[in-house]
Design a protein around this motif. Structure first.
Motif, PDB file in Angstrom:
ATOM      1  N   GLN A  15     -15.606  55.976  57.231  1.00 41.39           N
ATOM      2  CA  GLN A  15     -15.462  56.243  56.226  1.00 41.39           C
ATOM      3  C   GLN A  15     -15.009  55.384  55.635  1.00 41.39           C
ATOM      4  OE1 GLN A  15     -16.495  58.172  53.448  1.00 41.39           O
ATOM      5  NE2 GLN A  15     -18.270  58.317  55.560  1.00 41.39           N
ATOM      6  N   THR A  16     -14.175  54.273  56.690  1.00 38.70           N
ATOM      7  CA  THR A  16     -13.217  53.307  55.771  1.00 38.70           C
ATOM      8  C   THR A  16     -13.497  51.661  56.965  1.00 38.70           C
ATOM      9  OG1 THR A  16     -11.301  53.358  56.864  1.00 38.70           O
ATOM     10  CG2 THR A  16     -10.943  54.109  54.621  1.00 38.70           C
ATOM     11  N   GLY A  17     -13.579  50.856  56.541  1.00 38.92           N
ATOM     12  CA  GLY A  17     -14.036  48.782  57.020  1.00 38.92           C
ATOM     13  C   GLY A  17     -14.576  48.322  56.487  1.00 38.92           C
ATOM     14  N   PHE A  18     -14.707  48.271  55.165  1.00 37.65           N
ATOM     15  CA  PHE A  18     -15.470  47.219  54.567  1.00 37.65           C
ATOM     16  C   PHE A  18     -15.164  47.534  52.876  1.00 37.65           C
ATOM     17  CE2 PHE A  18     -19.749  45.665  52.184  1.00 37.65           C
ATOM     18  CZ  PHE A  18     -19.325  44.676  52.906  1.00 37.65           C
ATOM     19  N   PHE A  19     -13.731  46.284  53.114  1.00 30.05           N
ATOM     20  CA  PHE A  19     -13.637  46.852  51.357  1.00 30.05           C
ATOM     21  C   PHE A  19     -13.207  47.995  50.900  1.00 30.05           C
ATOM     22  CE2 PHE A  19     -16.269  42.785  51.408  1.00 30.05           C
ATOM     23  CZ  PHE A  19     -15.164  41.990  50.808  1.00 30.05           C
ATOM     24  N   GLY A  20     -12.597  48.455  51.594  1.00 30.40           N
ATOM     25  CA  GLY A  20     -12.011  50.146  51.298  1.00 30.40           C
ATOM     26  C   GLY A  20     -13.512  51.557  50.930  1.00 30.40           C
ATOM     27  N   HIS A  21     -14.598  50.737  51.968  1.00 32.74           N
ATOM     28  CA  HIS A  21     -15.463  51.288  51.801  1.00 32.74           C
ATOM     29  C   HIS A  21     -16.454  51.257  53.104  1.00 32.74           C
ATOM     30  CE1 HIS A  21     -17.037  51.103  47.672  1.00 32.74           C
ATOM     31  NE2 HIS A  21     -16.268  50.273  47.632  1.00 32.74           N
ATOM     32  N   PRO A  22     -16.521  53.511  53.437  1.00 26.34           N
ATOM     33  CA  PRO A  22     -17.542  53.242  54.458  1.00 26.34           C
ATOM     34  C   PRO A  22     -18.140  52.180  54.914  1.00 26.34           C
ATOM     35  CG  PRO A  22     -19.012  55.311  52.907  1.00 26.34           C
ATOM     36  CD  PRO A  22     -17.546  53.999  52.208  1.00 26.34           C
ATOM     37  N   LYS A  23     -18.141  52.019  56.732  1.00 29.36           N
ATOM     38  CA  LYS A  23     -18.555  50.704  57.132  1.00 29.36           C
ATOM     39  C   LYS A  23     -20.190  50.898  57.292  1.00 29.36           C
ATOM     40  CE  LYS A  23     -16.507  48.667  62.120  1.00 29.36           C
ATOM     41  NZ  LYS A  23     -16.178  48.907  63.012  1.00 29.36           N
ATOM     42  N   GLY A  24     -20.939  51.778  57.691  1.00 29.33           N
ATOM     43  CA  GLY A  24     -21.736  51.662  57.083  1.00 29.33           C
ATOM     44  C   GLY A  24     -22.428  50.701  56.114  1.00 29.33           C
ATOM     45  N   LEU A  25     -21.727  50.600  54.693  1.00 31.86           N
ATOM     46  CA  LEU A  25     -21.812  49.550  53.647  1.00 31.86           C
ATOM     47  C   LEU A  25     -21.763  48.632  53.806  1.00 31.86           C
ATOM     48  CD1 LEU A  25     -22.806  49.756  50.729  1.00 31.86           C
ATOM     49  CD2 LEU A  25     -20.014  48.686  50.208  1.00 31.86           C
ATOM     50  N   PHE A  26     -21.450  47.752  55.383  1.00 33.11           N
ATOM     51  CA  PHE A  26     -22.028  46.401  56.019  1.00 33.11           C
ATOM     52  C   PHE A  26     -22.537  46.390  56.168  1.00 33.11           C
ATOM     53  CE2 PHE A  26     -22.098  44.151  59.810  1.00 33.11           C
ATOM     54  CZ  PHE A  26     -21.391  42.568  59.443  1.00 33.11           C
ATOM     55  N   THR A  27     -23.256  47.598  57.233  1.00 38.08           N
ATOM     56  CA  THR A  27     -24.930  47.368  57.473  1.00 38.08           C
ATOM     57  C   THR A  27     -25.750  46.815  56.030  1.00 38.08           C
ATOM     58  OG1 THR A  27     -24.588  48.209  59.401  1.00 38.08           O
ATOM     59  CG2 THR A  27     -26.724  48.358  59.216  1.00 38.08           C
ATOM     60  N   LEU A  28     -25.642  47.847  55.417  1.00 39.15           N
ATOM     61  CA  LEU A  28     -26.890  47.589  54.801  1.00 39.15           C
ATOM     62  C   LEU A  28     -26.447  46.608  53.723  1.00 39.15           C
ATOM     63  CD1 LEU A  28     -26.636  51.753  53.608  1.00 39.15           C
ATOM     64  CD2 LEU A  28     -28.290  51.045  55.062  1.00 39.15           C
ATOM     65  N   PHE A  29     -25.353  46.787  53.317  1.00 38.42           N
ATOM     66  CA  PHE A  29     -24.968  45.177  52.401  1.00 38.42           C
ATOM     67  C   PHE A  29     -25.877  43.779  52.750  1.00 38.42           C
ATOM     68  CE2 PHE A  29     -22.789  41.662  51.504  1.00 38.42           C
ATOM     69  CZ  PHE A  29     -22.382  41.011  50.360  1.00 38.42           C
ATOM     70  N   PHE A  30     -25.842  43.410  54.438  1.00 37.01           N
ATOM     71  CA  PHE A  30     -26.336  42.600  54.661  1.00 37.01           C
ATOM     72  C   PHE A  30     -28.056  42.570  55.422  1.00 37.01           C
ATOM     73  CE2 PHE A  30     -22.058  41.580  55.619  1.00 37.01           C
ATOM     74  CZ  PHE A  30     -22.040  40.393  55.573  1.00 37.01           C
ATOM     75  N   THR A  31     -28.307  43.630  55.438  1.00 40.15           N
ATOM     76  CA  THR A  31     -29.847  44.238  56.156  1.00 40.15           C
ATOM     77  C   THR A  31     -30.907  43.203  54.472  1.00 40.15           C
ATOM     78  OG1 THR A  31     -29.338  46.054  57.582  1.00 40.15           O
ATOM     79  CG2 THR A  31     -31.724  44.888  56.475  1.00 40.15           C
ATOM     80  N   GLU A  32     -30.017  44.401  53.448  1.00 39.97           N
ATOM     81  CA  GLU A  32     -30.599  44.214  52.392  1.00 39.97           C
ATOM     82  C   GLU A  32     -30.368  41.969  51.286  1.00 39.97           C
ATOM     83  OE1 GLU A  32     -32.689  45.610  48.063  1.00 39.97           O
ATOM     84  OE2 GLU A  32     -32.860  45.277  51.030  1.00 39.97           O
ATOM     85  N   PHE A  33     -29.497  41.880  51.878  1.00 42.89           N
ATOM     86  CA  PHE A  33     -28.984  40.663  51.845  1.00 42.89           C
ATOM     87  C   PHE A  33     -29.992  39.537  51.998  1.00 42.89           C
ATOM     88  CE2 PHE A  33     -27.705  36.907  53.336  1.00 42.89           C
ATOM     89  CZ  PHE A  33     -27.209  35.699  52.520  1.00 42.89           C
ATOM     90  N   TRP A  34     -30.438  40.071  53.951  1.00 42.00           N
ATOM     91  CA  TRP A  34     -31.934  38.668  54.309  1.00 42.00           C
ATOM     92  C   TRP A  34     -33.163  39.371  53.614  1.00 42.00           C
ATOM     93  CZ3 TRP A  34     -29.834  34.148  55.780  1.00 42.00           C
ATOM     94  CH2 TRP A  34     -28.848  34.221  56.574  1.00 42.00           C
TER      95      TRP A  34
END
Length: 497
Positions: A15-34
């Motif tokens: 639940q933490t690990g990406f700008f104070g948000h769940p770590k999974g947001l990192f995966t989804l952020f960069f998947t959708e980025f590309w």
């Protein structure tokens, strides 16, 4: 999906690990980025590829037809989300839908990268349409799964996710647009294919550690007997469709105009059918039915908003190419670069809006009020772009800063409506139709672009002021109506704010 399964998913995600948000947001952020890098890079040059002469590397289509096809393309991309949402809800879950969709999108861009005929162009369209339908709604649904319903970070998380979308959309027109417009269209499409490949790599390598169980549950799975029936019906439908196309094209029944009209009917008819199906389903509770009623005016407002915003890749793209002074301050501007303005402004202002909603807390505008603000800004963006013709006529080239201002104003509306709409959809969705309701949200964009395919035919330099004035004025009127209805709509949301 049951509440217990939803809690299991939240517990499985760090639940933490990406700008104070769940770590999974990192995966989804960069998947959708590309993925958005690949899609918006392709889209930045696609309309020019269609109507530029063959001698310039294009397909040589009629300009008005190219604008209509571009709108239909966009409509089908979002309309196919219904298929992707249904497959995720009933057969293989959202995580697999994201992966399969990415594969199809990458293949579609590869086909575009191969010099060929109009037939190759349509093959790529089918692949990208189906792939985006699988990936786009389902990756957003997974974002909703990694937060609990009571988590105050939810709206801010969607705003950060939305910023990732637009970061990819900002960079790609600058790179793909530069290569595609000044060197070779097909090389530009190849760069888009590489972008989708990188998105798949990020998703596959990080999903197990960061997403936990998110995307793995099938919300409303088919039974064994139901699967057999569904597969049989799909096979029969595909066969009949192939036969109808084989007969209709040689007979002259299936033309560009008739196909555009058909998509227009589907763009309006499919959302109506989905609202009725979800409302009448035995799996929908009384509270969920009330929330569906609240969702209807939000859906209509979204259609109006996207009807204006999506013309940035059709009418305003053509405006940039034909009506804008591209020699500015000593620089030669590519018309494709204007496609980066919308995501650029979102990157700059999305954190501001995310901070604002968190700062205001319970004092922030309600969801319907935010939607009404979105419509107001959308209407103003079209009223602004008619002013150059009013002051200087339609014969002279326009200062590019007018386009910059128009894109900026519509972005203010987008930040009031789009990330808020994504979040509201995950909260208002019936449990048995979670992914499909997200698909319904994207259908508002499909409906808007299906309508655009008809109305772009009325645009020309001679009708410029009337065109922008009527559409912009209609959006402002709808904004006022929605604002006055906001308290009533809020009541139907049954505690969702």
């Amino acid at each position: 999906m049951s509440n217990s399964n939803r809690q299991k998913i939240v517990d499985s995600v760090p639940q933490t690990g990406f700008f104070g948000h769940p770590k999974g947001l990192f995966t989804l952020f960069f998947t959708e980025f590309w993925e958005r890098f690949s899609y918006y890079g392709m889209r930045a040059i696609l309309v020019y590829y269609m109507y530029y002469e063959v001698s310039k590397g294009g397909l040589g289509l009629d300009e008005t037809l190219a604008l209509s096809i571009m709108s239909i393309y966009g409509s089908l991309v979002y309309m196919s989300g219904i298929i992707g949402g249904w497959l995720a809800d009933r057969i293989f879950g959202t995580s697999k839908a994201v992966f399969y969709g990415g594969i199809l999108i990458m293949l579609g861009h590869i086909v575009l990268a191969i010099p060929g005929s109009l037939a190759m162009f349509f093959v790529s369209m089918v692949l990208i349409v189906l792939g985006t339908g699988l990936l786009k709604p389902n990756v957003s649904s997974v974002v909703g799964e990694i937060y609990s319903e009571e988590d105050n970070r939810r709206d801010a998380g969607f705003s950060i996710f939305y910023m990732g979308i637009n970061l990819g959309a900002f960079i790609s027109p600058l790179i793909v647009g530069e290569v595609g417009m000044k060197h070779n269209f097909h090389l530009g499409f190849a760069i888009a294919a590489v972008g989708m490949f990188l998105g798949l790599v990020v998703f596959v390598l990080t999903k197990k550690k960061n997403l936990g169980l998110a995307g793995t549950f099938v919300a409303n799975p088919l039974s064994g007997n139901e699967k057999k029936k569904v597969y049989t019906r799909f096979a029969i439908a595909a066969g009949l469709l192939a036969i109808l196309i084989a007969i209709a094209i040689p007979a002259g029944y299936l033309t560009f105009d008739s196909f555009i009209a058909l998509v227009g009917l589907l763009g309006i008819g499919i959302p109506i059918a989905y609202f009725v199906t979800m409302y009448r389903s035995s799996k929908t509770t009384e509270v969920e039915r009330s929330r569906i009623i609240a969702y209807i005016p939000l859906f209509i407002a979204s259609v109006m908003f996207w009807a204006i915003q999506e013309q940035g890749s059709t009418i305003l793209a053509n405006y940039a190419d034909k009506r804008t002074q591209l020699e500015f301050a000593g620089f030669n501007i590519s018309p494709a670069w204007f496609q980066s303005l919308n995501p650029l402004f979102i990157i700059v202002f999305a954190p501001v809006f995310a901070w604002l909603w968190v700062k205001l807390g319970k004092r922030q505008p309600t969801i319907p009020q935010k939607f009404s603000l979105g419509l107001l800004f959308a209407g103003l963006s079209f009223l602004v772009i008619l002013l150059p013709a009013y002051f200087g006529g339609t014969d002279s080239l326009v200062n590019p800063l007018w386009l910059v201002l128009s894109y900026f104003i519509v972005v203010l509306g987008e930040l009031c409506l789009s990330p808020v709409g994504l979040s509201a959809t995950t909260k208002l969705a019936p449990a048995a139709f979670s992914a499909q309701t997200m698909s319904l949200w994207f259908l508002s964009n499909a409906a808007a672009q299906a309508i655009n395919a008809q109305i772009v035919k009325f645009y020309s330099p001679a009708t410029e002021m009337t065109y922008f004035g009527i559409i912009g004025g209609a959006s402002i009127v709808l904004s006022i109506i929605l604002f006055t209805m906001a308290p009533k709509i809020q009541g139907y949301m049954k505690g969702i704010r």
